[in-house]
Design an enzyme around this catalytic site. Structure first.
Site, PDB file in Angstrom:
ATOM      1  N   LEU A 334       0.919  -1.172   0.083  1.00  0.00           N
ATOM      2  CA  LEU A 334       0.105   0.048   0.009  1.00  0.00           C
ATOM      3  C   LEU A 334       0.795   1.192   0.013  1.00  0.00           C
ATOM      4  O   LEU A 334       0.535   2.222  -0.448  1.00  0.00           O
ATOM      5  CB  LEU A 334      -0.880   0.044   1.270  1.00  0.00           C
ATOM      6  CG  LEU A 334      -2.044  -1.161   1.219  1.00  0.00           C
ATOM      7  CD1 LEU A 334      -2.527  -1.110   2.595  1.00  0.00           C
ATOM      8  CD2 LEU A 334      -2.731  -0.824   0.112  1.00  0.00           C
ATOM      9  N   GLY A 335       1.980   1.124   0.578  1.00  0.00           N
ATOM     10  CA  GLY A 335       2.959   2.357   0.570  1.00  0.00           C
ATOM     11  C   GLY A 335       4.161   1.883   1.167  1.00  0.00           C
ATOM     12  O   GLY A 335       4.064   0.756   1.885  1.00  0.00           O
ATOM     13  N   PHE A 339       9.379   3.139   8.538  1.00  0.00           N
ATOM     14  CA  PHE A 339       9.470   1.749   9.195  1.00  0.00           C
ATOM     15  C   PHE A 339       9.734   0.861   8.248  1.00  0.00           C
ATOM     16  O   PHE A 339      10.414  -0.191   8.924  1.00  0.00           O
ATOM     17  CB  PHE A 339       8.343   1.713   9.973  1.00  0.00           C
ATOM     18  CG  PHE A 339       7.853   2.471  11.407  1.00  0.00           C
ATOM     19  CD1 PHE A 339       8.832   2.217  12.418  1.00  0.00           C
ATOM     20  CD2 PHE A 339       6.878   3.434  11.019  1.00  0.00           C
ATOM     21  CE1 PHE A 339       8.457   3.279  13.335  1.00  0.00           C
ATOM     22  CE2 PHE A 339       6.896   4.184  12.325  1.00  0.00           C
ATOM     23  CZ  PHE A 339       7.612   4.088  13.277  1.00  0.00           C
ATOM     24  N   LYS A 359       1.510  -2.514   8.934  1.00  0.00           N
ATOM     25  CA  LYS A 359       2.644  -1.907   8.658  1.00  0.00           C
ATOM     26  C   LYS A 359       3.765  -2.966   9.530  1.00  0.00           C
ATOM     27  O   LYS A 359       3.708  -3.281  10.502  1.00  0.00           O
ATOM     28  CB  LYS A 359       2.715  -0.658   9.813  1.00  0.00           C
ATOM     29  CG  LYS A 359       3.642   0.455   9.268  1.00  0.00           C
ATOM     30  CD  LYS A 359       3.424   1.654  10.171  1.00  0.00           C
ATOM     31  CE  LYS A 359       3.400   2.894   9.406  1.00  0.00           C
ATOM     32  NZ  LYS A 359       3.453   4.182  10.301  1.00  0.00           N
ATOM     33  N   ASP A 451       2.961  15.607  12.133  1.00  0.00           N
ATOM     34  CA  ASP A 451       2.853  15.127  11.094  1.00  0.00           C
ATOM     35  C   ASP A 451       2.093  15.146  10.230  1.00  0.00           C
ATOM     36  O   ASP A 451       1.608  14.287   9.323  1.00  0.00           O
ATOM     37  CB  ASP A 451       3.797  13.603  10.758  1.00  0.00           C
ATOM     38  CG  ASP A 451       4.695  13.544   9.583  1.00  0.00           C
ATOM     39  OD1 ASP A 451       4.719  14.402   8.738  1.00  0.00           O
ATOM     40  OD2 ASP A 451       5.072  12.330   9.401  1.00  0.00           O
TER      41      ASP A 451
END
Ligand code: ADP
Ligand code: MG
Length: 606
Positions: A334-335, A339, A359, A451
Site C-alpha cells: 500500500l505504501g 519503518f 505496517k 506530521d
C-alpha cells in the site's frame, strides 16, 4: 444546530412575527428602503422580506423551491437569501422600491429559532440513530460532519422511518388498525394510496375513521386540500399536529405500525454494550465486518462504512495481540515509509474477515525502531474517532506488525491529483472539515500529531477521510501544552510552524499550522507546497511575512482560514475548536445552496 443559509446575514431575525418585524423597522427609523429578513412561519425553508416605503410596511414572502432556489412570487430565482437580497438592492423588479438600508439586529436580539428548527434537529437524530444504529459521540460526529447531506436525505425518505407510516395497506386495513386498541381523537396513520404513488391520511375522531387524500402539486409539494404546502410528508404531518388545517381535528398520537417498530429493534448484542463491560475482540471485529446496505442512488456517506463506529464507547478500545495465523498478508504494497512497508492484509476471525493495512517493521533486530513502532501503537490505541485511522492490534511474528483498519482509497494528495478533473470543491471542503473534526478530537485529548500533511490523511472513500501516521505523535502531560523535542530529526519542515523549527516546541497550535498547509495541498489537488524551495528557504520566506498563494480553485473563505492557521505567533493562532467551526460553517453554507446549473435550469428561458 441550524443550517439556515440566512443565519449569517446581520439583518436576519429568524422566526419573528409580522408585528415584531414592524416594531424593529419603526425603531430603526422608517426610512425608505429600510428592510429586514425573517423566517416564514407558514412555509418551510421560506422567508419574508419586510420593507419600508413611504412610512408603510410591505411584506414579501420568499419561497424555497424544490430545487433549492429562492424567489419572491413572480420574481427571478436566486441561489440563496443573501443573493436574493443583493439582487433587490440593485433592481426593484416589482417591489415598491430597491432595498436600501438593512435594519441590523442589535447584539441583544439573537436570531429567534423557528418551530421547525428543533424538529429538524430531532428528525436528524432519529434518522441517524435508526439508519446507522449510532448513539452518543459517534452520532454527534456523524451529524456535525454530514448535516447538509443528511438533511437532503431526510427530506425525501424520512417518512419511511416514521412509526405512523404503514406503507401500502388498503383503506379497510387502515380502519382496522385504527380501531385496534384505544381510539382517542386524532389517532392517525399515513398509507400509500393504490398504485398512483400518492398518500392518504386516515384518522380517528369521535370513534369514527376519516380518510383524507394527501395532495401533491406539480412541483411535488404535499398538502391537504387548500392547506399549506410542504416539501415532505413528515413536515406536513408535524404541521397537522399543531394545526388542523381543514381536518376534523389536529393530529394526535400515531397509530404505530407494528412492522416498522420491529425493524427498529435494538442492534444485536455485538454492537450494543453496557458501560464498563470490556468486549472480547471478536465483538469489535464483528462490528467492523458488518456492512450496511446502501441504496445505489445516493453518494456513500462516511456512516455507511464499517470503519465509522466499530466501538460504541471509547473505553472499549482495547489493544490486543493478533495471532500470526489470524493474519493473511498480501504481497500488495500500500505504501512504504520510515519503518518499512505497509501491506494489504486480511484479518481472519470467527465472525468473518476484514481488510486491514499492516505496517511491517523493516529491521526486526533494531530495538530502537521496534520501540518507536510500539510508541506509535501506544498512541493509536488511545484514540477512537471516526476521522482517525484505528489500530486493531499488534502482531509479533517474523517481524513486528501494526494492524490497522484499511483506508483503501489511499493518501489524500494522490487521490486528489488523480481525480482532479471530476472532484468538486464541496467534496474537498467536506473532507477537510472531517480532518478538522479529527484534529479537534486530538486537541481535546491533548495529543500532538506533528506530521499532519495530505500524505498522512487517508481516504476510505471519496467522502470519508481519516488522519493517520502517528509515528511522530506525542501525548502531552496533563499540565503541558507543548512537547519539547530534544533534537531535530527528519522533520517535515514545510509543514512546521516557526516555533517548531526555532524552539522545538510542538503543540496543537503547531498542528494548526500544518492543517493550513494540508488545506493548501488539498485545494491545489495534491500540489507540492513551496515548490522548489528548500526547508531553510521556506523558513526565511515565512519570517519575511510571506505565505503560500491562494490555489486557483480555492474559495476565498477557505484561503482566509489557511492564512489564520499561518499566524506567526502561536498565541494568536486559532485552535482546532475555532478552525473546525470555520470549516463547518463554510461546509454547511455551500452544501445547502443549489448548484449554479440547477438554479439556471430553474430560471428557464427568459
Ligand atoms: P510512515 O510513517 O512511514 O510515513 P504511514 O503510516 O504514513 O508511514 O504509511 C505509509 C503509507 O502506507 C501511506 O502513505 C499509505 O499509502 C499506506 N498506508 C498506511 N496506513 C494505511 C491504511 N490504514 N490503509 C491504507 N493504506 C495505508
Ligand atoms: Mg506518512
Amino acid at each position: 444546530m441550524s443550517t439556515d443559509p440566512a443565519i449569517e446575514l446581520p439583518f436576519f431575525y429568524g422566526s419573528i412575527s409580522r408585528s415584531d418585524a414592524e416594531q424593529h423597522l419603526k425603531l430603526a427609523g422608517m426610512s425608505d428602503g429600510l428592510f429586514l429578513l425573517r423566517q416564514c412561519l407558514r412555509s418551510l425553508g421560506g422567508y419574508v422580506l419586510s420593507v419600508v416605503w413611504n412610512l408603510e410596511f410591505h411584506h414579501y414572502p420568499i419561497e424555497k423551491q424544490l430545487n433549492g432556489t429562492y424567489c419572491i412570487t413572480g420574481g427571478k430565482p436566486h441561489c440563496g437569501p443573501a443573493e436574493l437580497c443583493e439582487f433587490y438592492s440593485k433592481d426593484p423588479d416589482g417591489l415598491v422600491c430597491t432595498l436600501k438600508k438593512p435594519c441590523l439586529r442589535s447584539p441583544d436580539t439573537p436570531i429567534r429559532p423557528g418551530v421547525f428548527d428543533n424538529l429538524r434537529d430531532n428528525m436528524l437524530r432519529e434518522y441517524v440513530r435508526q439508519t446507522w444504529n449510532l448513539e452518543g459521540e459517534a452520532m454527534e460526529q456523524a451529524i456535525i460532519s454530514q448535516a447538509p447531506q443528511l438533511e437532503k436525505l431526510i427530506a425525501t425518505t424520512a417518512h419511511e422511518k416514521m412509526s405512523w407510516y404503514h406503507r401500502k395497506i388498503t383503506r379497510q386495513e387502515g380502519e382496522r388498525r385504527l380501531y385496534c386498541g384505544a381510539q382517542p381523537d386524532g389517532k392517525f396513520l399515513v398509507r400509500d394510496r393504490d398504485e398512483s404513488g400518492t398518500y392518504a391520511l386516515s384518522m380517528m375522531y369521535g370513534k369514527t375513521v376519516y380518510h383524507y387524500q394527501i395532495l401533491q402539486d406539480k412541483s411535488g409539494k404535499y398538502s391537504m386540500p387548500e392547506g399549506t404546502k410542504f416539501d415532505t410528508i413528515w413536515q406536513l404531518v408535524e404541521y397537522l399536529k399543531m394545526k388542523s388545517d381543514g381536518l376534523v381535528t389536529a393530529l394526535g398520537e400515531p397509530c404505530v405500525n407494528g412492522k416498522a417498530a420491529e425493524e427498529k429493534k435494538p442492534a444485536p448484542p455485538a454492537t450494543r454494550r453496557q458501560n464498563g463491560y470490556t468486549p472480547p475482540p471478536q465483538a469489535l471485529i464483528a462490528a467492523l465486518t458488518t456492512q450496511v446496505s446502501i441504496p445505489t442512488d445516493r453518494e456513500v456517506l462516511p456512516m455507511d462504512c464499517s470503519g465509522f463506529n466499530p466501538y460504541h464507547n471509547p473505553n472499549e478500545v482495547r489493544k490486543f495481540n493478533i495471532k500470526r495465523n489470524q493474519l493473511l498478508i498480501d504481497e500488495v504494497e500500500l505504501g512504504s515509509g520510515n519503518f518499512g512497508l505497509v501491506k494489504k492484509g486480511v484479518l481472519k476471525t470467527e465472525k468473518g474477515q476484514i481488510d486491514v493495512a499492516v505496517k511491517v517493521l523493516k529491521s526486526e533486530n533494531d530495538t530502537a525502531v521496534k520501540e518507536e513502532m510500539m510508541r506509535e501503537a501506544e498512541i493509536m490505541y488511545q484514540l477512537s474517532n471516526p476521522y482517525i485511522v484505528r489500530m486493531l492490534g499488534l502482531c509479533n511474528a517474523e517481524s513486528l506488525m501494526l494492524v490497522m483498519e484499511m483506508a483503501s482509497a489511499g493518501p489524500l494528495n494522490k487521490y486528489l491529483f488523480a481525480n482532479k478533473s471530476t472532484l468538486t470543491v464541496e467534496n474537498i471542503v467536506n473532507l477537510m472539515h472531517q480532518v478538522s473534526l479529527g484534529m479537534k478530537y486530538l486537541e481535546e485529548k491533548n495529543f500532538v500529531h506533528r506530521d499532519l500533511a495530505a500524505r498522512n490523511v487517508l481516504l476510505v472513500s471519496q467522502q470519508f477521510a481519516k488522519i493517520s501516521d502517528f509515528g511522530l505523535s506525542k501525548a502531552l502531560g496533563a499540565d503541558d501544552n507543548y512537547y519539547k523535542a530534544r533534537s531535530s530529526g527528519k522533520w517535515p519542515l514545510k509543514w512546521y510552524a516557526p516555533e517548531c523549527i526555532d524552539f522545538h516546541k510542538f503543540s496543537s497550535k503547531s498542528d494548526v499550522w500544518s492543517f493550513g498547509v494540508t488545506m493548501w495541498e488539498a485545494f491545489s489537488f495534491g500540489g507540492k507546497p513551496y515548490k522548489k524551495m528548500k526547508g531553510n528557504e521556506v523558513m526565511s520566506f515565512i519570517k519575511e511575512g510571506n505565505r503560500l498563494d491562494c490555489p486557483s480553485a480555492c474559495p476565498e473563505r477557505m484561503y482566509t482560514v489557511m492564512k489564520e492557521c499561518w499566524t506567526y505567533k502561536h498565541e494568536d493562532r486559532p485552535d482546532f475548536k475555532k478552525v473546525e467551526e470555520s470549516m463547518r460553517s463554510y461546509h454547511y453554507s455551500i452544501s445547502s445552496k443549489a448548484k449554479p446549473e440547477e438554479a439556471a435550469a430553474a430560471a428557464g428561458p427568459v
